[in-house]
Motif scaffolding. Sequence first.
Motif, short mmCIF file in Angstrom:
data_model
loop_
_atom_site.label_atom_id
_atom_site.label_comp_id
_atom_site.label_asym_id
_atom_site.label_seq_id
_atom_site.Cartn_x
_atom_site.Cartn_y
_atom_site.Cartn_z
N LYS A 111 0.83 -1.19 0.00
CA LYS A 111 0.00 0.00 0.00
C LYS A 111 0.87 1.25 0.00
O LYS A 111 1.73 1.43 0.86
N VAL A 112 0.68 2.08 -1.01
CA VAL A 112 1.38 3.35 -1.12
C VAL A 112 0.32 4.45 -1.11
O VAL A 112 -0.43 4.60 -2.09
N GLY A 113 0.26 5.19 -0.01
CA GLY A 113 -0.83 6.15 0.15
C GLY A 113 -2.15 5.41 0.26
O GLY A 113 -2.31 4.54 1.12
N ASN A 114 -3.07 5.72 -0.62
CA ASN A 114 -4.37 5.05 -0.62
C ASN A 114 -4.46 3.97 -1.69
O ASN A 114 -5.54 3.43 -1.94
N GLU A 115 -3.33 3.66 -2.33
CA GLU A 115 -3.34 2.75 -3.47
C GLU A 115 -2.54 1.48 -3.16
O GLU A 115 -1.45 1.54 -2.57
N TRP A 116 -3.08 0.34 -3.56
CA TRP A 116 -2.37 -0.92 -3.44
C TRP A 116 -1.68 -1.22 -4.77
O TRP A 116 -2.31 -1.19 -5.82
N LEU A 117 -0.38 -1.47 -4.70
CA LEU A 117 0.41 -1.70 -5.91
C LEU A 117 0.91 -3.14 -5.94
O LEU A 117 1.36 -3.68 -4.92
N PRO A 118 0.88 -3.80 -7.12
CA PRO A 118 1.44 -5.14 -7.24
C PRO A 118 2.97 -5.09 -7.27
O PRO A 118 3.57 -4.54 -8.20
N CYS A 119 3.59 -5.66 -6.27
CA CYS A 119 5.04 -5.58 -6.11
C CYS A 119 5.68 -6.96 -6.20
O CYS A 119 5.00 -7.99 -6.12
N ILE A 120 6.97 -6.97 -6.35
CA ILE A 120 7.76 -8.20 -6.26
C ILE A 120 8.74 -8.05 -5.11
O ILE A 120 9.20 -6.96 -4.80
N VAL A 121 9.05 -9.18 -4.47
CA VAL A 121 9.90 -9.18 -3.28
C VAL A 121 11.07 -10.12 -3.51
O VAL A 121 10.90 -11.25 -3.97
N GLY A 122 12.26 -9.63 -3.22
CA GLY A 122 13.46 -10.45 -3.34
C GLY A 122 14.63 -9.74 -2.70
O GLY A 122 14.47 -8.67 -2.09
N VAL A 123 15.82 -10.32 -2.83
CA VAL A 123 17.04 -9.71 -2.28
C VAL A 123 17.82 -9.11 -3.44
O VAL A 123 18.43 -9.85 -4.23
N PRO A 124 17.82 -7.79 -3.59
CA PRO A 124 18.57 -7.18 -4.69
C PRO A 124 20.07 -7.45 -4.55
O PRO A 124 20.61 -7.56 -3.44
N MET A 125 20.75 -7.56 -5.67
CA MET A 125 22.20 -7.76 -5.68
C MET A 125 22.89 -6.53 -5.10
O MET A 125 22.37 -5.41 -5.17
N PRO A 126 24.07 -6.71 -4.50
CA PRO A 126 24.78 -5.56 -3.92
C PRO A 126 25.11 -4.52 -4.98
O PRO A 126 25.53 -4.85 -6.09
N GLY A 127 24.88 -3.24 -4.62
CA GLY A 127 25.16 -2.15 -5.54
C GLY A 127 23.97 -1.74 -6.39
O GLY A 127 24.01 -0.67 -7.01
N GLU A 128 22.92 -2.56 -6.44
CA GLU A 128 21.71 -2.17 -7.17
C GLU A 128 21.06 -0.98 -6.47
O GLU A 128 21.14 -0.85 -5.25
N ARG A 129 20.42 -0.14 -7.26
CA ARG A 129 19.80 1.04 -6.65
C ARG A 129 18.48 1.38 -7.30
O ARG A 129 18.25 1.08 -8.48
N ILE A 130 17.62 2.00 -6.52
CA ILE A 130 16.40 2.64 -7.00
C ILE A 130 16.37 4.02 -6.37
O ILE A 130 16.28 4.15 -5.14
N GLY A 131 16.49 5.05 -7.22
CA GLY A 131 16.59 6.40 -6.69
C GLY A 131 17.85 6.56 -5.87
O GLY A 131 18.95 6.24 -6.31
N ASP A 132 17.69 7.02 -4.63
CA ASP A 132 18.84 7.22 -3.75
C ASP A 132 19.16 5.98 -2.92
O ASP A 132 20.16 5.97 -2.19
N ARG A 133 18.36 4.95 -3.03
CA ARG A 133 18.57 3.76 -2.21
C ARG A 133 19.52 2.80 -2.90
O ARG A 133 19.29 2.40 -4.05
#
Length: 489
Positions: free
Chosen positions: A395-417
């Motif tokens: 849930k992001v705000g009032n919206e439910w989003l279909p997501c995937i869950v896993g362990v990202p490889m080291p060094g992978e990024r999304i935005g500032d993360r």
Amino acid sequence: MSVTSPPPALDDPTRQPWHRAGALLSDMMTPTLRLGVTGLSRAGKTIFITALIRNLVSGGRLPFFLPEAEGRIERAYLEPQPDDQVPRFDYEGHLEDLARDPPDWPESTRRLSQVRITIEYRSASALRRALGVSRLNLDVVDYPGEWLIDLPLLEITYEQWCAEAVEQALAPRRQAHSKAWREFLATVDPNAPKDEKIAQRGAQLFAEYLKAARADDHVLHTTGPGRFLLPGDLEGSPLLTFCPLLLGEKPSYGRNSLAAMMARRFESYKTHVVKPFFRDHFSRLDRQIVLVDVLGPLNEGGDAVVDLQRALNAILRVFRIGSGNWLTALFPRRIDKLLFAATKADHINSSSHDRLEAILRVIIDRAMGRAEDTGADVGVQALAALRATRETDAKVGNEWLPCIVGVPMPGERIGDRVFDGKTEAAVFPGDLQANPRNALKPGAAPAGLHFVRFRPPRLMPPGIDGESPPLPHIRLDRALNFLLSDWLA
């Protein structure tokens, strides 16, 4: 009243000669199916073959692989390498990579390799069942994607290759990488006397440009030669000491010119490198799966998708495609089933799998038409040979989003993360285009997708029962059913 005697038991001496004769005949009639696993770089060829072997030999969950679902597969096992001149696929080494803590993806294909799997099964045919358990030798042939891009060279001249290569080098996504090579070309007169030093320098700069472009943009595709990217034992050979030149619209050069020397080496490369590979390996295939990383180009934008389409259409012109059956083992082989697979389906939610398949269909639409015209059975699927994620809703705000869950490889990024390679994360990858043709519009903006590379699931050691849990996948069983089931009838 007549009495029907029960059939003699299998260990009855009166039946043993018949069963020994049946087993011998079965050995003599064991057909061999050669399956080619091909695709451009980073499409997942190595992990596909590893997962294919693992699921066959260990009895993985394959509900849509009909011979397995019907309980007719008795067992599958690895056989010694049948071809003394071809290295064996390093299946055991790739399993060790997956069994590490943390697990690693196996290294990409860097050379030709092969592995034989023998499948013992009970036939659906009463006649073949009477002869005992049937067998099929499945030879899986793997080779680098960089070699695959050489096959279109067989259909073009040196002059055509020069024009295509120079045009590609001027494309916006390649200009920075090709600058040094293009500046060198501007100083070279194609009609000058042949000069080994100039040829060596040109080949070096051309290879550096191709490698830098590929390293910076892994979805970039070229017209070859593939051995410039992965030279192996040809490094430094005259077979790789040539490059495209600026020949103009109406090429003309003398017999002893630099351009003539380059053209001769281009033809030698085709004669001594490309044609033997095509003749000895590629043209002997019965079935073919072409693995395609569609998601990477989608994330780069319309120009990258068009580039992928151009590369696939060029490659698929050289496939030997036509109808056939298991008796074609006695005759010259032709590919009668061809499967295009959009890999990394575990990087998006299952709600987008149909869209991924539709986009791939549009990309290879012309190639599919040519294959179907010759009688070949063509399929398209989205799959993940080894599933590295699971699905959830966040849930992001009032919206439910279909997501995937896993362990990202080291060094992978999304935005500032930036991910550390140890922490599980939920990722919303975005939505694929509803209209697949929008993905192929030149200049179209990136799809706004968010992809990261995930660690593979760890291959667990055998339990008390001596068996390891099967590797998870998405639609690997459907791919096996398309490619193999009719040979196991």
